[in-house]
Design a protein around this motif. Sequence first.
Motif, short mmCIF file in Angstrom:
data_model
loop_
_atom_site.label_atom_id
_atom_site.label_comp_id
_atom_site.label_asym_id
_atom_site.label_seq_id
_atom_site.Cartn_x
_atom_site.Cartn_y
_atom_site.Cartn_z
N THR A 100 38.66 42.63 38.86
CA THR A 100 39.02 42.00 40.29
C THR A 100 37.44 42.04 41.22
OG1 THR A 100 41.09 42.95 40.18
CG2 THR A 100 39.95 42.44 42.29
N SER A 101 36.67 43.22 41.03
CA SER A 101 35.46 43.36 41.59
C SER A 101 34.56 42.51 41.22
CB SER A 101 34.92 44.80 41.57
OG SER A 101 35.65 45.76 42.12
N GLU A 138 34.97 39.49 39.63
CA GLU A 138 35.48 38.21 40.08
C GLU A 138 35.24 37.63 41.47
OE1 GLU A 138 36.70 35.64 38.41
OE2 GLU A 138 37.60 36.07 36.68
N HIS A 139 35.36 38.72 42.46
CA HIS A 139 35.35 38.88 43.84
C HIS A 139 33.93 38.38 44.08
CE1 HIS A 139 38.85 41.07 45.47
NE2 HIS A 139 39.40 39.77 44.81
N ASP A 174 33.12 34.88 42.93
CA ASP A 174 33.73 33.88 43.91
C ASP A 174 32.72 33.94 45.17
OD1 ASP A 174 35.86 33.47 42.22
OD2 ASP A 174 37.08 34.88 43.37
N ARG A 175 32.07 34.76 45.61
CA ARG A 175 31.11 34.67 46.70
C ARG A 175 29.97 33.84 46.38
NH1 ARG A 175 32.22 40.33 47.14
NH2 ARG A 175 30.40 41.01 46.22
N ASN A 220 33.93 32.84 34.57
CA ASN A 220 34.99 33.87 34.92
C ASN A 220 34.55 35.24 34.25
OD1 ASN A 220 35.97 33.49 32.42
ND2 ASN A 220 37.08 31.68 32.98
#
Length: 216
Positions: free
Chosen positions: A66-67, A69-70, A73-74, A188
């Motif tokens: 999750t970290s 991926e975030h 995304d940024r 991803n």
Amino acid sequence: MSLIFQERPLWVGLTVVALVSAVVAFPLLLTICLRNEAFREIQKQLRHALNHDPVTGTLSANAFATSVEHAMDRRRVPDGESPDGIMLVLRVGNLDEIGRRYGPQWADTLLQSLVRIVQSSVRYGDLVARLASDELGIYLPGATTENTREICERIRTQIGETTFAAGQERQISVALRLGGTRVEDQVNFQSLREAANRAALAEEEAGPLLFRELFS
């Protein structure tokens, strides 16, 4: 109320009532506050348990993914903070064999030792996680290839200077693989992890301890 305080002004009665109410209410409010604090502490402990591996104390695979991926995304947001960096995986090729031969507690002890080495070698803000039973993930935000080589060298040196033993000074032979990939080259987290694993396993025949300096 007027029957109780017949000889006194109204404000005196109201003051007495307010004081009595405060005396009665304070323990109740204190109890509620303490219970809320205890509840918040329990919530904090539960969040920590959900996001961390119980054996190594590192991030769990889900929290790590999750970290990362975030961060990825940024990078896709205009003027966003760039997450470009490198992800490494450190694999223990013979962890199952160690567990069978010496006992699962020694396999856990080995992983804990490796985590301490990794955490002392990376930079502040880098993330370390247990991705699988025999696999650690390391995310180096903003790291260059040169930064990563330095980190890998620190890990390699510390591992080389460490004797891994299981009870009664029985030395453990450990087969390790370390490989990585640039974040910017992947779309991803899953592709990032797979590419790092390919780099770690690319030259497995080269020896029991391999640190890749070239990233996929």
